[in-house]
Design an enzyme around this catalytic site. Structure first.
Site, short mmCIF file in Angstrom:
data_model
loop_
_atom_site.label_atom_id
_atom_site.label_comp_id
_atom_site.label_asym_id
_atom_site.label_seq_id
_atom_site.Cartn_x
_atom_site.Cartn_y
_atom_site.Cartn_z
N ASN A 8 -1.57 -3.32 8.20
CA ASN A 8 -0.18 -3.79 8.15
C ASN A 8 0.30 -3.86 9.60
OD1 ASN A 8 2.54 -4.16 7.81
ND2 ASN A 8 2.93 -2.14 6.90
N LYS A 10 2.95 -5.07 10.79
CA LYS A 10 4.41 -4.93 10.94
C LYS A 10 4.94 -5.99 11.90
CE LYS A 10 3.93 -0.16 9.62
NZ LYS A 10 4.49 1.18 9.58
N HIS A 95 7.36 -1.86 0.75
CA HIS A 95 7.08 -0.94 1.86
C HIS A 95 8.34 -0.12 2.15
CE1 HIS A 95 6.20 0.62 5.81
NE2 HIS A 95 4.93 0.41 5.53
N GLU A 97 9.68 0.74 4.80
CA GLU A 97 10.56 0.18 5.84
C GLU A 97 11.46 -0.91 5.26
OE1 GLU A 97 7.44 -0.55 8.72
OE2 GLU A 97 7.26 1.61 9.00
N GLU A 165 2.39 5.99 0.33
CA GLU A 165 2.72 6.16 1.74
C GLU A 165 3.91 7.12 1.86
OE1 GLU A 165 1.18 2.63 4.27
OE2 GLU A 165 3.24 2.24 3.66
N GLY A 171 3.87 6.32 10.90
CA GLY A 171 4.14 6.16 12.33
C GLY A 171 4.47 7.46 13.05
N SER A 209 -0.11 7.19 9.10
CA SER A 209 -0.83 7.82 10.23
C SER A 209 -2.33 7.95 9.98
CB SER A 209 -0.21 9.17 10.59
OG SER A 209 1.13 8.97 11.05
#
Ligand code: PGA
Length: 246
Positions: A8, A10, A95, A97, A165, A171, A209
């Site tokens: 991904n 991003k 996701h 985010e 996730e 991250g 991560s």
């Protein structure tokens, strides 16, 4: 079941970086089969340049989001049909985010998964708890709600992948323990078996991560059938090392 390692990207990579990244992966992949399916999910505007580089190779193309409707007056949005037309086989939906930055709810996410399926795209549906939710021992109930409400009734092992996730692991360099990953993945499998008894062979990815140092241990967990990789998918060596860890 053959694992899937998905990158991904991003909101990273300009065109030249994106094509160089995927060209580097193709060089590795041409030398050997790492034993997993490989998927890259670049930003929308680099889908076509990347598609041109990977055409005919075993590396698949995916996008990071799509609109919940088929077409129409939605300024700035991208439809699932456009993604399929651009060469995508998959699209990430839900996701964390997007859930956070764009206030996406489970009902929106399930609509996106359905429109992805209607356009022959595999939906990579993301779920996961925040740190506050984990600390208050709500992880399994959050995952249960997200899996039951974000995965559509028409889901099959071919058109749907579920990615766990934990938001606090994305991250941050933090990862859950192997026992914590195992607990959630076993739970997701049980939820899917209960709901889709005749077709529960969904690939369940872990994301958050993941890196060359921890991938082998995580990918060896029962019911972890691959990874959704953010930061480490932006370097050929790191992403390839994760692919070869399956
Ligand atoms: P990360 O991101 O690997 O950089 O933690 C994973 C993701 O958000 O898919």
């Amino acid at each position: 079941m053959r694992p899937l390692i998905a990158g991904n990207w991003k909101m990273n990579t300009l065109r030249s970086e994106a094509t160089a990244l995927v060209a580097g992966l193709m060089e590795q992949r041409a030398e050997r089969d790492p034993g997993c399916d490989m998927l890259v999910c670049p930003p929308f505007v680099t889908l076509r340049p990347v598609a041109e580089v990977i055409e005919g190779s075993p590396i698949a193309l995916g996008a990071q989001d799509c609109h919940a409707e088929g077409s129409g007056a939605h300024t700035g949005d991208i439809s699932a049909a456009m993604l399929a037309d651009a060469g995508c086989k998959c699209v990430i939906v839900g996701h964390s985010e997007r859930r956070a930055d764009h206030r996406e709810s489970d009902s929106l996410v399930v609509s996106k998964a359905i429109v992805a399926h209607e356009n022959d795209l595999t939906a990579v549906i993301c779920v996961g708890e925040t740190l506050a939710q984990r600390e208050s021992e709500e992880t399994l109930s959050i995952v249960e709600t997200q899996v039951s409400q974000s995965v559509p009734d028409g889901a099959t092992a071919e058109n749907t992948v579920v990615a766990y996730e934990p938001v606090w692991a994305i991250g941050t360099g933090l990862t859950p323990t192997i026992d914590q990953i195992s607990e959630v993945h076993d739970y997701m499998r049980a939820l899917l078996v209960a709901r889709f008894p005749d077709r529960a062979e969904f690939r369940l990815l872990y994301g958050g991560s993941m890196n060359p140092g921890n991938a082998r241990e995580i990918l060896a967990v029962d019911n972890v059938n691959g990874g959704l990789v953010g930061g480490a998918s932006l370097k050929v060596e790191d992403f390839w090392a994760i692919c070869t860890s399956v």
